[in-house]
Motif scaffolding. Structure first.
Motif, mmCIF file in Angstrom:
data_model
loop_
_atom_site.group_PDB
_atom_site.id
_atom_site.type_symbol
_atom_site.label_atom_id
_atom_site.label_comp_id
_atom_site.label_asym_id
_atom_site.label_seq_id
_atom_site.Cartn_x
_atom_site.Cartn_y
_atom_site.Cartn_z
ATOM 1 N N ASP A 136 53.655 35.674 27.325
ATOM 2 C CA ASP A 136 53.928 34.956 28.575
ATOM 3 C C ASP A 136 53.267 35.655 29.763
ATOM 4 N N ALA A 137 53.461 36.964 29.891
ATOM 5 C CA ALA A 137 52.880 37.709 31.016
ATOM 6 C C ALA A 137 51.353 37.741 30.916
ATOM 7 N N TYR A 138 50.830 37.937 29.728
ATOM 8 C CA TYR A 138 49.383 38.019 29.501
ATOM 9 C C TYR A 138 48.701 36.705 29.881
ATOM 10 N N ASN A 139 49.277 35.593 29.473
ATOM 11 C CA ASN A 139 48.691 34.288 29.789
ATOM 12 C C ASN A 139 48.742 33.987 31.285
ATOM 13 N N ARG A 140 49.852 34.335 31.939
ATOM 14 C CA ARG A 140 49.921 34.121 33.390
ATOM 15 C C ARG A 140 48.889 34.974 34.110
ATOM 16 N N PHE A 141 48.715 36.218 33.662
ATOM 17 C CA PHE A 141 47.723 37.120 34.245
ATOM 18 C C PHE A 141 46.311 36.561 34.071
ATOM 19 N N LEU A 142 45.952 36.177 32.849
ATOM 20 C CA LEU A 142 44.596 35.694 32.591
ATOM 21 C C LEU A 142 44.304 34.377 33.295
ATOM 22 N N LEU A 143 45.292 33.515 33.436
ATOM 23 C CA LEU A 143 45.102 32.275 34.175
ATOM 24 C C LEU A 143 44.889 32.564 35.663
ATOM 25 N N ALA A 144 45.623 33.533 36.205
ATOM 26 C CA ALA A 144 45.435 33.918 37.604
ATOM 27 C C ALA A 144 44.033 34.507 37.817
ATOM 28 N N VAL A 145 43.568 35.337 36.891
ATOM 29 C CA VAL A 145 42.219 35.901 36.987
ATOM 30 C C VAL A 145 41.175 34.786 36.922
ATOM 31 N N PHE A 146 41.345 33.859 35.987
ATOM 32 C CA PHE A 146 40.417 32.737 35.822
ATOM 33 C C PHE A 146 40.324 31.913 37.110
ATOM 34 N N ASN A 147 41.468 31.550 37.675
ATOM 35 C CA ASN A 147 41.484 30.754 38.915
ATOM 36 C C ASN A 147 40.924 31.535 40.099
ATOM 37 N N PHE A 148 41.210 32.834 40.178
ATOM 38 C CA PHE A 148 40.695 33.667 41.260
ATOM 39 C C PHE A 148 39.162 33.719 41.209
ATOM 40 N N ARG A 149 38.613 33.877 40.002
ATOM 41 C CA ARG A 149 37.159 33.963 39.864
ATOM 42 C C ARG A 149 36.466 32.637 40.154
ATOM 43 N N LEU A 150 37.160 31.525 39.976
ATOM 44 C CA LEU A 150 36.586 30.229 40.342
ATOM 45 C C LEU A 150 36.374 30.128 41.846
ATOM 46 N N HIS A 151 37.306 30.693 42.614
ATOM 47 C CA HIS A 151 37.254 30.583 44.073
ATOM 48 C C HIS A 151 36.581 31.771 44.748
ATOM 49 N N SER A 152 36.622 32.939 44.089
ATOM 50 C CA SER A 152 36.043 34.155 44.671
ATOM 51 C C SER A 152 35.255 34.909 43.590
ATOM 52 N N PRO A 153 34.110 34.375 43.165
ATOM 53 C CA PRO A 153 33.399 34.965 42.026
ATOM 54 C C PRO A 153 32.862 36.365 42.255
ATOM 55 N N ASN A 154 32.688 36.784 43.479
ATOM 56 C CA ASN A 154 32.085 38.088 43.754
ATOM 57 C C ASN A 154 33.107 39.161 44.110
ATOM 58 N N ARG A 155 34.382 38.809 44.027
ATOM 59 C CA ARG A 155 35.424 39.780 44.373
ATOM 60 C C ARG A 155 36.192 40.196 43.129
ATOM 61 N N GLU A 156 36.740 41.404 43.179
ATOM 62 C CA GLU A 156 37.542 41.909 42.054
ATOM 63 C C GLU A 156 38.972 41.412 42.196
ATOM 64 N N PHE A 157 39.573 41.022 41.078
ATOM 65 C CA PHE A 157 40.953 40.543 41.088
ATOM 66 C C PHE A 157 41.880 41.668 41.535
ATOM 67 N N PRO A 158 42.738 41.424 42.533
ATOM 68 C CA PRO A 158 43.501 42.516 43.152
ATOM 69 C C PRO A 158 44.743 42.964 42.396
ATOM 70 N N LEU A 159 45.132 42.299 41.310
ATOM 71 C CA LEU A 159 46.347 42.639 40.592
ATOM 72 C C LEU A 159 46.032 43.084 39.166
ATOM 73 N N GLY A 160 47.016 43.672 38.509
ATOM 74 C CA GLY A 160 46.868 44.077 37.112
ATOM 75 C C GLY A 160 47.882 43.365 36.240
ATOM 76 N N LEU A 161 47.760 43.519 34.946
ATOM 77 C CA LEU A 161 48.665 42.877 33.999
ATOM 78 C C LEU A 161 50.111 43.268 34.245
ATOM 79 N N VAL A 162 50.340 44.507 34.623
ATOM 80 C CA VAL A 162 51.693 45.000 34.861
ATOM 81 C C VAL A 162 52.393 44.188 35.959
ATOM 82 N N ASP A 163 51.636 43.656 36.915
ATOM 83 C CA ASP A 163 52.223 42.861 37.984
ATOM 84 C C ASP A 163 52.794 41.535 37.476
ATOM 85 N N PHE A 164 52.479 41.144 36.267
ATOM 86 C CA PHE A 164 52.939 39.870 35.716
ATOM 87 C C PHE A 164 54.069 40.031 34.701
ATOM 88 N N LEU A 165 54.494 41.274 34.462
ATOM 89 C CA LEU A 165 55.609 41.507 33.533
ATOM 90 C C LEU A 165 56.933 41.269 34.197
#
Length: 165
Positions: A136-165
């Motif tokens: 559950d946490a892993y999928n929410r994290f990866l979906l957030a990364v995927f959506n973030f990269r769609l809108h901000s492809p040149n920026r690093e995602f500001p959160l880590g997996l631990v933030d979704f646990l």
């Protein structure tokens, strides 16, 4: 909006319940995983004390439809009925690179699955519960990364997996 996945990859990894057995292969628990390539998410998993096609079939039956199902050389994948095209690659990992990476993440983030660990789950139910919470946490994290990269492809995602646990 994320479109439906076109490719699912399936793989298996093994671990131990209680302690390492003294059998020839030293395996006693199998974790079957199915991952979508894009977006990279765990679509399903199953935990079993035996390496059987019926447990893989359960994952496939409960997952949404995909056009392609990619597996490695394990013969148990041949006994599974896939709603799409099945690609079995016995020569290399070129068709299962995503699921291999997710399995590496499982071993990295879940101490119960770390290869050199002395920490073993005491029951199959414990292992299933840990995998369920992590998925559950892993999928929410990866979906957030995927959506973030769609809108901000040149920026690093500001959160880590631990933030979704």
């Amino acid at each position: 909006m994320v479109k439906a996945p076109d490719i699912f990859e399936l793989d298996e990894l093994y671990w131990f319940i209680g302690k390492k057995p003294h059998t020839e292969t030293r395996e006693n628990t199998y974790i079957f995983t199915m991952v979508s390539r894009k977006p990279r998410q765990l679509v399903g998993f199953n935990v079993s004390m035996e390496k059987s096609a019926k447990y893989i079939q359960g994952i496939v039956d409960n997952a949404p439809y995909a056009k392609l199902y990619c597996t490695d050389g394990y013969v148990g994948y041949l006994d599974v009925v896939y709603p799409g095209v099945h690609i079995r690659n016995i020569h290399n990992k070129s068709d299962t690179f995503t699921v291999e990476g997710v399995n590496a993440d499982l071993r990295h983030y879940i101490p119960l699955l770390a290869r050199r660990s002395r920490c073993f789950p005491r029951s199959l139910e414990t292992l299933k519960a840990v995998l369920s919470v992590f998925t559950d946490a892993y999928n929410r994290f990866l979906l957030a990364v995927f959506n973030f990269r769609l809108h901000s492809p040149n920026r690093e995602f500001p959160l880590g997996l631990v933030d979704f646990l």
